[in-house]
Scaffold this motif. Structure first.
Motif, PDB file in Angstrom:
ATOM      1  N   ARG A  73     -12.497 -27.940 -13.900  1.00  0.00           N
ATOM      2  CA  ARG A  73     -11.735 -28.161 -12.670  1.00  0.00           C
ATOM      3  C   ARG A  73     -10.252 -28.351 -12.970  1.00  0.00           C
ATOM      4  O   ARG A  73      -9.852 -29.244 -13.701  1.00  0.00           O
ATOM      5  CB  ARG A  73     -12.290 -29.428 -12.019  1.00  0.00           C
ATOM      6  N   GLY A  74      -9.421 -27.457 -12.381  1.00  0.00           N
ATOM      7  CA  GLY A  74      -7.972 -27.606 -12.486  1.00  0.00           C
ATOM      8  C   GLY A  74      -7.457 -28.271 -11.223  1.00  0.00           C
ATOM      9  O   GLY A  74      -7.919 -29.344 -10.839  1.00  0.00           O
ATOM     10  N   GLY A  75      -6.533 -27.588 -10.514  1.00  0.00           N
ATOM     11  CA  GLY A  75      -5.977 -28.137  -9.267  1.00  0.00           C
ATOM     12  C   GLY A  75      -6.915 -27.966  -8.078  1.00  0.00           C
ATOM     13  O   GLY A  75      -6.641 -28.460  -6.992  1.00  0.00           O
ATOM     14  N   ALA A  76      -8.002 -27.213  -8.280  1.00  0.00           N
ATOM     15  CA  ALA A  76      -9.017 -26.966  -7.234  1.00  0.00           C
ATOM     16  C   ALA A  76      -8.416 -26.320  -5.985  1.00  0.00           C
ATOM     17  O   ALA A  76      -8.821 -26.625  -4.863  1.00  0.00           O
ATOM     18  CB  ALA A  76      -9.758 -28.250  -6.883  1.00  0.00           C
ATOM     19  N   GLY A  78      -8.496 -23.008  -5.877  1.00  0.00           N
ATOM     20  CA  GLY A  78      -9.171 -21.712  -5.944  1.00  0.00           C
ATOM     21  C   GLY A  78      -9.993 -21.452  -4.686  1.00  0.00           C
ATOM     22  O   GLY A  78     -10.426 -22.386  -4.004  1.00  0.00           O
ATOM     23  N   SER A 114      -2.372 -28.021 -19.958  1.00  0.00           N
ATOM     24  CA  SER A 114      -2.919 -27.190 -18.880  1.00  0.00           C
ATOM     25  C   SER A 114      -3.032 -27.893 -17.540  1.00  0.00           C
ATOM     26  O   SER A 114      -3.103 -27.253 -16.502  1.00  0.00           O
ATOM     27  CB  SER A 114      -4.288 -26.657 -19.293  1.00  0.00           C
ATOM     28  N   ALA A 142      -1.752 -26.139  -7.672  1.00  0.00           N
ATOM     29  CA  ALA A 142      -2.464 -25.397  -8.726  1.00  0.00           C
ATOM     30  C   ALA A 142      -1.958 -25.870 -10.085  1.00  0.00           C
ATOM     31  O   ALA A 142      -0.770 -26.151 -10.247  1.00  0.00           O
ATOM     32  CB  ALA A 142      -2.225 -23.902  -8.571  1.00  0.00           C
ATOM     33  N   GLY A 145      -3.239 -24.384 -16.221  1.00  0.00           N
ATOM     34  CA  GLY A 145      -4.507 -23.913 -16.802  1.00  0.00           C
ATOM     35  C   GLY A 145      -5.335 -23.138 -15.778  1.00  0.00           C
ATOM     36  O   GLY A 145      -5.919 -22.095 -16.100  1.00  0.00           O
ATOM     37  N   ALA A 150      -7.351 -18.177 -13.618  1.00  0.00           N
ATOM     38  CA  ALA A 150      -7.556 -17.324 -12.443  1.00  0.00           C
ATOM     39  C   ALA A 150      -6.665 -16.079 -12.490  1.00  0.00           C
ATOM     40  O   ALA A 150      -6.734 -15.241 -11.602  1.00  0.00           O
ATOM     41  CB  ALA A 150      -7.262 -18.126 -11.181  1.00  0.00           C
ATOM     42  N   ALA A 152      -3.466 -15.812 -11.809  1.00  0.00           N
ATOM     43  CA  ALA A 152      -2.882 -15.864 -10.468  1.00  0.00           C
ATOM     44  C   ALA A 152      -1.838 -14.768 -10.257  1.00  0.00           C
ATOM     45  O   ALA A 152      -1.192 -14.305 -11.199  1.00  0.00           O
ATOM     46  CB  ALA A 152      -2.241 -17.240 -10.257  1.00  0.00           C
ATOM     47  N   GLY A 153      -1.706 -14.364  -9.026  1.00  0.00           N
ATOM     48  CA  GLY A 153      -0.714 -13.337  -8.667  1.00  0.00           C
ATOM     49  C   GLY A 153       0.366 -13.954  -7.803  1.00  0.00           C
ATOM     50  O   GLY A 153       1.206 -14.683  -8.278  1.00  0.00           O
TER      51      GLY A 153
END
Ligand SMILES: Cc1cc2nc3c(=O)[nH]c(=O)nc-3n(C[C@H](O)[C@H](O)[C@H](O)COP(=O)(O)OP(=O)(O)OC[C@H]3O[C@@H](n4cnc5c(N)ncnc54)[C@H](O)[C@@H]3O)c2cc1C
Length: 460
Positions: A73-76, A78, A114, A142, A145, A150, A152-153
């Motif tokens: 689990r990062g910033g969640a 997603g 991260s 976010a 990490g 992910a 990310a874009g």
């Protein structure tokens, strides 16, 4: 969760960093995935908050011993259920790994742990450096990490590409507990298979990222936002490649159906500055000199006029620019209550007008008021599928598969930036052959022989 597991985790990270009461654990079980679509989280979990790669290594070695799944689990923030523990699991939160390790201005790079959030990275850079980091996936909660995992874009890919293009090195704890460093502060590096880029975008399945070295850029002084309106989608789309061919590289080129812009502005208690037309293109420019800013703005307006643009507005002051950008960023939130899902397909940029026509035909066929917006120069369109009376429409699955197949027909992808996670896994076969999926399963097995890390994400 078994007492023995909880006790072992306490021994590794300390009493204060293990949460085993369900009421205190609730906020660690879900992420930003649409509530109507997300899988149910297992309630039989324990949350652990390690403070170092060494502790993560011990946790993963222990998880292998007892064959216990670990949900990373990062910033969640997603949106494809990547963090949701669908089996009884150890939920491993990276929130304590939140230090900036080194700002290396000579190499135009920064190394961070991260768990540093995008918001705190941007704040650190604005206070301490003339350099900036361009990837911005919309939610500054976010973590770096999570953004690497992910791949990310976001809206600035037109000029700067995606997360993958900015990661120079990673420290990763492998599922089996070994700590490795992949890549380095190098511009060129061709040794062996590229494990660094294998881990980028692996959504917590191939290892836990603990440190990242990222590429930075000098800040340009002059920025402006240009809003150009059209009555016809195809004409709006056709203006974009001509602008790029002219050598103008905006920071962002965003497309918005007018209905979405007006609804969002109203919700924010403001007004959308454009009145004529039914479609808007938003160009964010960011240049070295004032002359460059003005001449590029003029060239963009001239090209758009050739494609029958009906109006253009230049937002020069920081306040005017902020108003437009805030409306664009809040579009998702303003539809949240009525949404079934936001699809994240991409097609080659030249196919966007045909793809739009197909989406309009599908919206009519299913009588769903689909709204479109997105990163048009990247061919990445977010189609908002509406719910029905707070529920997923009965035809939702059929419509989604039709949209995915349409994207693939143009050589596109079912997900440009949100990822596969758990929600798109069953549709990977629309994009990949059986053999390709077999190879992915083999890679997962090599990294994670017991399948303990983020089970349910991407492949089994
Ligand atoms: C309003 C909104 C707008 C968004 N717009 C965009 C957009 O424009 N472009 C875009 O790309 N995304 C967008 N997103 C999605 C999301 O913000 C990004 O995917 C972001 O990169 C996720 O980072 P995170 O730290 O929240 O990751 P999480 O949600 O915590 O995790 C994402 C995945 O990475 C894994 N993971 C997390 N941390 C690590 C780690 N340290 N090591 C290994 N695996 C890890 C998780 O297990 C999970 O599978 C948006 C989301 C929201 C809510």
């Amino acid at each position: 969760m078994k007492n023995k597991v909880i006790e072992n985790l306490r021994q590794i990270v300390g009493e204060d960093w293990v949460v085993d009461e369900l009421s205190k654990m609730q906020s660690y079980l879900y992420d930003e995935t649409e509530p109507l679509l997300r899988p149910e989280a297992s309630k039989d979990c324990v949350v652990v908050k390690p403070g170092s790669p060494g502790e993560i290594s011990q946790i993963l070695k222990y998880a292998n011993e007892v064959l216990m799944p670990v949900a990373v689990r990062g910033g969640a923030t997603g949106v494809c259920a990547g963090t949701i523990p669908i089996k009884p699991s150890i939920v491993l939160s990276l929130e304590r790994l939140n230090s900036i390790v080194e700002l290396d201005e000579k190499n135009l790079m920064i190394t961070v742990e991260s768990g540093v959030t995008l918001g705190s990275l941007l704040e650190f850079l604005s206070k301490n450096s003339k350099l900036f980091f361009p990837i911005h996936p919309g939610d500054e909660g976010a973590q770096i990490g999570g953004m690497v995992a992910a791949n990310a874009g976001g809206s600035k890919a037109v000029r700067h590409g995606i997360m993958r293009n900015h990661v120079k090195a990673l420290e990763v704890v492998l599922p089996t507990g070994e700590i490795v460093t992949l890549g380095g502060k190098l511009i060129k590096n061709n040794a062996g298979y590229d494990l660094l880029h294998m881990v980028i975008g692996s959504e917590g399945t191939l290892g836990i990222i603990t440190k990242a070295t990222l590429k930075l850029y000098p800040v340009n002084k002059y920025s402006g936002t240009l809003l150009v309106s059209f009555n016809n989608r195809r004409e709006a789309c056709d203006a974009v490649p001509e602008i790029l061919q002219e050598g103008i590289l905006p920071l962002a080129v965003e497309y918005m159906d007018r209905a979405a812009a007006v609804k969002t502005a109203k919700k924010l208690g403001t007004t959308w500055p454009a009145a004529e037309g039914s479609i808007d293109l938003m160009f964010v420019l960011d240049e070295h000199t004032e002359d460059e800013l003005y001449s590029n703005s003029e060239k963009i307006v001239d090209i758009c006029k050739k494609h029958n643009a009906v109006n253009s507005i230049i937002a020069e002051t920081a306040k005017e620019q902020r108003n437009i950008l805030e409306i664009r960023s809040a579009a998702y939130d303003s539809y949240k209550e009525v949404l079934a899902d936001v699809l994240d397909t991409a097609v080659p940029p030249s196919s966007v007008p045909d793809f739009f026509d197909d989406i309009a035909a599908l919206a009519k066929k299913y009588n769903n008021d689909i709204v479109s917006l997105g990163h048009i120069a990247d061919g990445n369109i977010h189609n908002f599928i509406m719910g029905e009376n707070g529920k997923i429409p009965s035809y939702y699955e059929e419509l989604m598969v039709e949209i995915y197949k349409t994207a693939i027909k143009y050589g596109g992808t079912i997900t440009a930036e949100h990822g596969t996670g758990k929600t798109k896994k069953k549709h990977l076969g629309i994009q990949f052959s059986e053999r390709e999926i077999q190879i992915m399963e083999g890679i997962k097995k090599t990294f994670d022989p017991n399948g303990i890390l983020s089970p349910g994400n991407i492949v089994d």
